[in-house]
Design a protein around this motif. Sequence first.
Motif, PDB file in Angstrom:
ATOM      1  N   LEU A  89      34.326  63.058  50.629  1.00 31.69           N
ATOM      2  CA  LEU A  89      33.786  61.729  50.942  1.00 31.69           C
ATOM      3  C   LEU A  89      32.498  61.887  51.746  1.00 31.69           C
ATOM      4  O   LEU A  89      31.536  61.146  51.537  1.00 31.69           O
ATOM      5  N   HIS A 107      39.241  52.930  50.606  1.00 34.19           N
ATOM      6  CA  HIS A 107      39.717  54.290  50.370  1.00 34.19           C
ATOM      7  C   HIS A 107      41.225  54.332  50.662  1.00 34.19           C
ATOM      8  O   HIS A 107      41.702  53.633  51.549  1.00 34.19           O
ATOM      9  N   PRO A 108      41.975  55.173  49.922  1.00 40.51           N
ATOM     10  CA  PRO A 108      43.428  55.200  50.154  1.00 40.51           C
ATOM     11  C   PRO A 108      43.854  55.902  51.444  1.00 40.51           C
ATOM     12  O   PRO A 108      45.018  55.766  51.850  1.00 40.51           O
ATOM     13  N   LEU A 109      42.943  56.632  52.097  1.00 38.56           N
ATOM     14  CA  LEU A 109      43.355  57.367  53.304  1.00 38.56           C
ATOM     15  C   LEU A 109      42.892  56.653  54.575  1.00 38.56           C
ATOM     16  O   LEU A 109      41.778  56.141  54.649  1.00 38.56           O
ATOM     17  N   GLU A 110      43.746  56.678  55.595  1.00 40.59           N
ATOM     18  CA  GLU A 110      43.435  56.024  56.859  1.00 40.59           C
ATOM     19  C   GLU A 110      42.334  56.802  57.582  1.00 40.59           C
ATOM     20  O   GLU A 110      42.382  58.025  57.657  1.00 40.59           O
ATOM     21  N   GLY A 111      41.381  56.083  58.104  1.00 39.60           N
ATOM     22  CA  GLY A 111      40.276  56.707  58.850  1.00 39.60           C
ATOM     23  C   GLY A 111      39.081  57.039  57.971  1.00 39.60           C
ATOM     24  O   GLY A 111      38.067  57.536  58.476  1.00 39.60           O
ATOM     25  N   ALA A 112      39.164  56.768  56.656  1.00 39.54           N
ATOM     26  CA  ALA A 112      38.086  57.146  55.738  1.00 39.54           C
ATOM     27  C   ALA A 112      36.772  56.436  56.099  1.00 39.54           C
ATOM     28  O   ALA A 112      35.695  57.044  56.053  1.00 39.54           O
ATOM     29  N   LEU A 114      35.798  55.295  59.042  1.00 40.12           N
ATOM     30  CA  LEU A 114      35.234  55.860  60.278  1.00 40.12           C
ATOM     31  C   LEU A 114      34.543  57.185  59.962  1.00 40.12           C
ATOM     32  O   LEU A 114      33.439  57.460  60.441  1.00 40.12           O
ATOM     33  N   LEU A 115      35.190  57.998  59.144  1.00 40.14           N
ATOM     34  CA  LEU A 115      34.576  59.262  58.744  1.00 40.14           C
ATOM     35  C   LEU A 115      33.246  58.993  58.039  1.00 40.14           C
ATOM     36  O   LEU A 115      32.228  59.620  58.342  1.00 40.14           O
ATOM     37  N   GLY A 130      43.561  52.903  53.498  1.00 32.07           N
ATOM     38  CA  GLY A 130      45.003  53.187  53.463  1.00 32.07           C
ATOM     39  C   GLY A 130      45.788  52.023  54.037  1.00 32.07           C
ATOM     40  O   GLY A 130      45.504  50.860  53.731  1.00 32.07           O
ATOM     41  N   SER A 131      46.758  52.332  54.913  1.00 29.97           N
ATOM     42  CA  SER A 131      47.492  51.239  55.560  1.00 29.97           C
ATOM     43  C   SER A 131      46.834  50.877  56.884  1.00 29.97           C
ATOM     44  O   SER A 131      47.447  50.262  57.747  1.00 29.97           O
TER      45      SER A 131
ATOM     46  N   ASN B 110      48.498  60.961  55.545  1.00 31.14           N
ATOM     47  CA  ASN B 110      47.568  60.035  54.907  1.00 31.14           C
ATOM     48  C   ASN B 110      46.297  59.823  55.735  1.00 31.14           C
ATOM     49  O   ASN B 110      45.524  58.924  55.463  1.00 31.14           O
ATOM     50  N   ILE B 112      42.593  60.794  56.948  1.00 29.05           N
ATOM     51  CA  ILE B 112      41.427  61.402  56.280  1.00 29.05           C
ATOM     52  C   ILE B 112      41.147  62.816  56.806  1.00 29.05           C
ATOM     53  O   ILE B 112      40.584  63.646  56.080  1.00 29.05           O
ATOM     54  N   GLU B 117      38.063  67.138  54.449  1.00 25.09           N
ATOM     55  CA  GLU B 117      36.721  66.676  54.805  1.00 25.09           C
ATOM     56  C   GLU B 117      36.165  67.552  55.937  1.00 25.09           C
ATOM     57  O   GLU B 117      36.932  68.110  56.732  1.00 25.09           O
ATOM     58  N   TYR B 137      40.809  58.580  64.079  1.00 28.42           N
ATOM     59  CA  TYR B 137      40.570  58.192  62.688  1.00 28.42           C
ATOM     60  C   TYR B 137      41.637  57.219  62.198  1.00 28.42           C
ATOM     61  O   TYR B 137      41.339  56.103  61.813  1.00 28.42           O
ATOM     62  N   CYS B 138      42.903  57.657  62.204  1.00 28.03           N
ATOM     63  CA  CYS B 138      43.941  56.802  61.603  1.00 28.03           C
ATOM     64  C   CYS B 138      44.693  55.973  62.643  1.00 28.03           C
ATOM     65  O   CYS B 138      45.526  55.153  62.281  1.00 28.03           O
TER      66      CYS B 138
END
Lengths: 305, 151
Positions: A89, A107-112, A114-115, A130-131, B110, B112, B117, B137-138
Motif C-alpha cells: 500500500l 481497505h480491509p485492514l485496520e490502520g491502512a 493512517l499508514l 477494516g472494522s 487484521n 496493517i 508494509e 494504527y488499528c
Amino acid sequence: MLKNKSLISIADLEDDDINAIFEKADYISGHMDEVLRTSPMKSKILATLFYEPSTRTRLSFEASMERLGGSVISMADSKTSSFAKGETLADTIRIVESYSDIIVIRHPLEGASLLASKFSSKPIINAGDGSGEHPTQTLIDLYTIRNETGGIDDREITIVGDLKYGRTVHSLILALSRYNVKINLVSPPSLALPNYVYNGIKDKLNIETYNNLDDVISGTDVLYVTRIQKERFVDKNEYYKLIGSYKITLNEVNKMKNGSIIMHPLPRVDEIDPAVDYTKNAKYFRQAANGIPVRMSLISIILGD
Amino acid sequence: MERTLKISKIKDGTVIDHIPSGKAVKVLNILKISENTSVSIGIRVPSNMMGFKDVIKIENKFLEKIELDKISLIAPSATISIIKDYDITEKFKVDLPESVIGIVRCTNQNCITNAGEPVSPEFKVISANPLALKCIYCKREMSESDVINSL
C-alpha cells in the motif's frame, strides 16, 4: 484548520471543524446552482482507492468531486491492480499521490488509512479501514441527526443491530461522546460493542446496554439501525432467528414518539420492513443523500477553495 | 551466609536488579545471550524495597537500547548496573517510553502493520502498571501477557 489535513479518525476533528463542515454543507445544499457554476475544485483531482467493494461511498465521493468541478481517477478493481501483484500500500500511495490532490481510501485492514497518510504529502480521507473507522459516514450521520431533529445535544439515540463488526457504529459512538446525549445499545450478546471501543468512551457518555428494543423504543429520538451480516453466522438458522427479533416494522414505528427518526447507513437487507420507508420517521434515504453536501463540504475545506 | 554470596560477583558485564519476582526468566528470554556467555540468576531474592525480587548477572555483555526498552516493558522497576573490572561504572533505571516503536508486534492479525508494509509497529503506552499498549494504527489494546508473547 482542516486545510491540507488528512481525515483518518473522527477524533482528528475539533468541534469547530465539525461545525464548519456542517455550515458549509448547509450552504452548498442551499446554493447548489452557484457551486455547479463556479466549479470551486476545477483543476483538482481526487483519487479513489477502494480495496473493498463499495457502491455508495465511492459513488458519493466521486459525485461530490464532480459537482465541485474537479476530476476523479479511480483504481478500476483491486483484483486486477498492482495490489493484486503484491505491491505494498505504501508504494501504491507514493505513486498515486503524484497523480492527485486528495486520496480517498477504503481497505480491509485496520490502520491502512493512517499508514497511507504517512506515505503521502497529499491529504488522505479514510473511507473505511477494516472494522476500524469510517469518519465521513459519521459526519453524515451527525449532520442528519442535527438537521432532522434540530440538534444533537439532549437526544436519546438507540443503536440497534451489529455493534461488534459495524465500523460505522464505532465511529458514530466515538463522535457522539462529544455531545450531551443518551445512548442505548441494543444487540444480541454475540454482536455487542467490543471492549476496546467501549472502554474508550464509557466515562464520557451516558450509555446503557439492552437486549430488547422494546425497553427503549418509546423514549428514543434517533433509532439507528445497522445491518446484521448473514455471513457472520455459521448457522444460518441462528441468523434468521436473530434478525426477526431486531427487525423494524410498522409495529415498532408506532411505538416511537413524535418527531423521532430512523436512520441506517445502508445497504439495508432484512432489518427494516420496506413499509417503514413511507413513514415520516424514515430518514435513511435522506441520510444517504446528505453524503453529497457533506463530502463536497469536506473536500472543499481540505483542499481550501 | 551473606546474601551477596548467593550470586557471585562478575568482573565485566551487566547486572539487572530489581526485577519483579518471577519475571527473571521472561527478561532472560528477550535478551540476545550467546552460547558462551555466563549468566547467574537470582529468583525470589529478599529485597528491602520490593519484598522479593529477581536479579540477573550477565558476564561480558552490555545491553543494547532495544534490549533495555524490552526490559522496561516487562520489568519497569529494573535497575541496570554496568560492571567493569568488578566496579559499577554506571547505574540507571530502565525507562518505560511513551511510545514503543518496532519492539512489539500487534496481536491483531487484521492490523496493517502485520501485512508486510514498510512500517514499524508503533504503540502508545496507556498504562505502566499493569502494562497496556495501544496500537496507533488499528487502535487495539495489548495487555502485558500479549506483549510478553509478542516480544
